[in-house]
Design an enzyme around this catalytic site. Structure first.
Site, short mmCIF file in Angstrom:
data_model
loop_
_atom_site.label_atom_id
_atom_site.label_comp_id
_atom_site.label_asym_id
_atom_site.label_seq_id
_atom_site.Cartn_x
_atom_site.Cartn_y
_atom_site.Cartn_z
N SER A 1 -12.45 -30.89 77.34
CA SER A 1 -11.80 -31.51 78.49
C SER A 1 -12.82 -32.11 79.45
O SER A 1 -12.46 -32.84 80.36
CB SER A 1 -10.94 -30.48 79.23
OG SER A 1 -11.76 -29.42 79.67
N ARG B 1 -5.58 -12.76 70.24
CA ARG B 1 -6.37 -13.97 69.93
C ARG B 1 -7.32 -13.72 68.77
O ARG B 1 -7.53 -14.58 67.93
CB ARG B 1 -7.13 -14.43 71.18
CG ARG B 1 -6.18 -14.98 72.24
CD ARG B 1 -6.92 -15.48 73.45
NE ARG B 1 -7.87 -16.51 73.10
CZ ARG B 1 -9.06 -16.67 73.69
NH1 ARG B 1 -9.43 -15.83 74.64
NH2 ARG B 1 -9.87 -17.62 73.33
N ALA C 1 -10.05 -34.33 65.97
CA ALA C 1 -11.31 -33.94 65.31
C ALA C 1 -11.20 -33.99 63.79
O ALA C 1 -12.07 -34.52 63.11
CB ALA C 1 -11.70 -32.54 65.76
N GLY D 1 -13.58 -32.68 71.39
CA GLY D 1 -12.49 -31.80 71.84
C GLY D 1 -12.77 -31.01 73.09
O GLY D 1 -12.36 -29.86 73.19
N CYS E 1 -25.57 -1.78 81.86
CA CYS E 1 -25.53 -1.30 80.48
C CYS E 1 -25.38 -2.52 79.57
O CYS E 1 -24.49 -3.35 79.76
CB CYS E 1 -24.36 -0.33 80.26
SG CYS E 1 -24.26 0.27 78.56
N ASN F 1 -16.44 -22.84 72.65
CA ASN F 1 -15.45 -22.02 71.94
C ASN F 1 -16.00 -20.63 71.69
O ASN F 1 -17.16 -20.47 71.36
CB ASN F 1 -15.07 -22.66 70.60
CG ASN F 1 -14.33 -23.97 70.78
OD1 ASN F 1 -13.89 -24.27 71.88
ND2 ASN F 1 -14.19 -24.73 69.72
N PRO G 1 -8.36 -37.15 71.73
CA PRO G 1 -7.18 -38.02 71.73
C PRO G 1 -6.77 -38.47 73.12
O PRO G 1 -6.01 -39.44 73.27
CB PRO G 1 -6.08 -37.14 71.10
CG PRO G 1 -6.55 -35.74 71.24
CD PRO G 1 -8.05 -35.77 71.34
N CYS H 1 -22.86 4.62 77.63
CA CYS H 1 -22.73 5.15 79.00
C CYS H 1 -21.33 5.74 79.26
O CYS H 1 -21.09 6.28 80.33
CB CYS H 1 -23.04 4.06 80.02
SG CYS H 1 -21.73 2.81 80.16
N HIS I 1 -19.95 -20.04 76.08
CA HIS I 1 -18.96 -19.24 76.80
C HIS I 1 -18.71 -17.89 76.12
O HIS I 1 -17.62 -17.35 76.21
CB HIS I 1 -17.65 -20.01 76.96
CG HIS I 1 -17.74 -21.14 77.95
ND1 HIS I 1 -16.69 -22.00 78.21
CD2 HIS I 1 -18.75 -21.54 78.76
CE1 HIS I 1 -17.07 -22.88 79.13
NE2 HIS I 1 -18.32 -22.63 79.46
#
Ligand code: NAD
Ligand code: ZN
Length: 273
Positions: free
Chosen positions: A197, A75, A239, A195, A140, A110, A222, A160, A127
């Protein structure tokens, strides 16, 4: 052929948002979808039949950390190869063209860095952040910005010696109180949701709360979401297609006003959103 953009509805959305003084923009995975980053719904079909909700979880990481890292490395590479689109750039323009800083707070669920690369300032990541690698150990706090090659992900924590994990907030983990605190302190009185949900709590609760308190809430999506019926205006569409027009409506009065003042030799002053 895509349907023509309905300027009347966009103008109506801008008029509503302009009645507020502090605009909260809340962006979900659909904003980045137009830049080529799949939403989790798309990704579920695409990523080797693993459910992202199970990969993006502490239980998934405990069960198979290498599999989770493999997914995150892919990703990261994919996001690094994407460029911010015109809708994301227009949000940066919106932040810049308002008469004084701090009028628009950009917040997102995002993890990608496309809003920052588009030029947005002080983005609140509710997030977590995709390119952060941090220690997975309790107690830590080591963390660093990692590159698209995820070099840090292959090493133990330098503080650590424990295992490191992606800096995303996973399903089942709390949203960082600092991030939520920034939204609370901003005291938004207008909200633009793009955008999302509108399903993932606690962030999903923010726009309905604002709407119920009487603030204008505009949604761009949409597909109908649980927010659509509560929103003051639901702009049905993507968007990249709608944001530049909406930002154009929101900023044009201000830009006209500022250029008039500059012509007259005055410094720009507050002229409303
Ligand atoms: P979601 O995937 O659940 O929903 C995306 C929403 O975007 C949907 O309602 C969809 O109709 C809408 N959408 C799709 N294409 C769009 C477009 N072109 N323009 C506008 N809207 C469009 O995403 P979510 O609500 O943000 O939450 C899911 C979780 O997934 C979040 O926790 C987030 O961290 C994570 N996620 C993040 C990224 C990213 O960082 N880019 C990508 C995938 C998932
Ligand atoms: Zn550590």
């Amino acid at each position: 052929m895509a349907a023509a953009v309905d300027r009347t509805v966009i103008r109506q959305a801008a008029q509503n948002l302009r009645t507020g003084q502090r605009l909260l923009v809340l962006a979900g995975a659909g904003l980045s979808a137009d830049a080529g980053v799949p939403t989790f719904r798309d990704a579920a079909g695409y990523w080797r039949h693993h459910d992202p909700e199970r990969l993006a979880s502490a239980a998934g990481f405990a069960a198979d950390p290498e599999l989770v890292w493999e997914w995150y490395r892919e990703r990261r590479e994919q996001v690094a190869g994407c460029q911010p689109h015109q809708g994301q750039r227009s949000l940066a323009l919106l932040q810049r063209h308002l008469p004084y800083p701090g009028r628009v707070l950009m917040a997102t669920t995002n993890e990608d860095d496309l809003l920052e690369r588009a030029g947005c300032q002080n983005v609140v990541h509710l997030h977590g952040e995709l390119f952060i690698t941090r220690c997975a150990g309790d107690g830590c706090v080591w963390q660093r910005s990692d590159g698209a090659d995820s070099g840090l992900s292959f090493l133990p924590c330098p503080r650590c010696g424990g295992r490191v994990r992606p800096g995303s907030i996973w399903f089942g983990e709390p949203v960082p109180p600092l991030a939520l605190g920034r939204i609370e302190r901003f005291r938004a009185d207008a909200c633009l949701v793009v955008g999302s949900s509108a399903l993932v709590q606690p962030v999903a609760a923010i726009p309905p709360e604002l709407a119920l308190a009487g603030a204008p809430v505009v949604e761009i999506n949409p597909i109908e979401t649980p927010l659509s019926r509560l929103a003051t205006v639901w702009l049905r569409g993507g968007a990249v297609e709608l944001l530049p027009h909406l930002v154009d409506e929101l900023t044009s009065a201000t830009i006209r006003h500022q250029s008039r003042e500059i012509d007259m030799g005055d410094a720009p002053t507050d002229s409303g959103l």
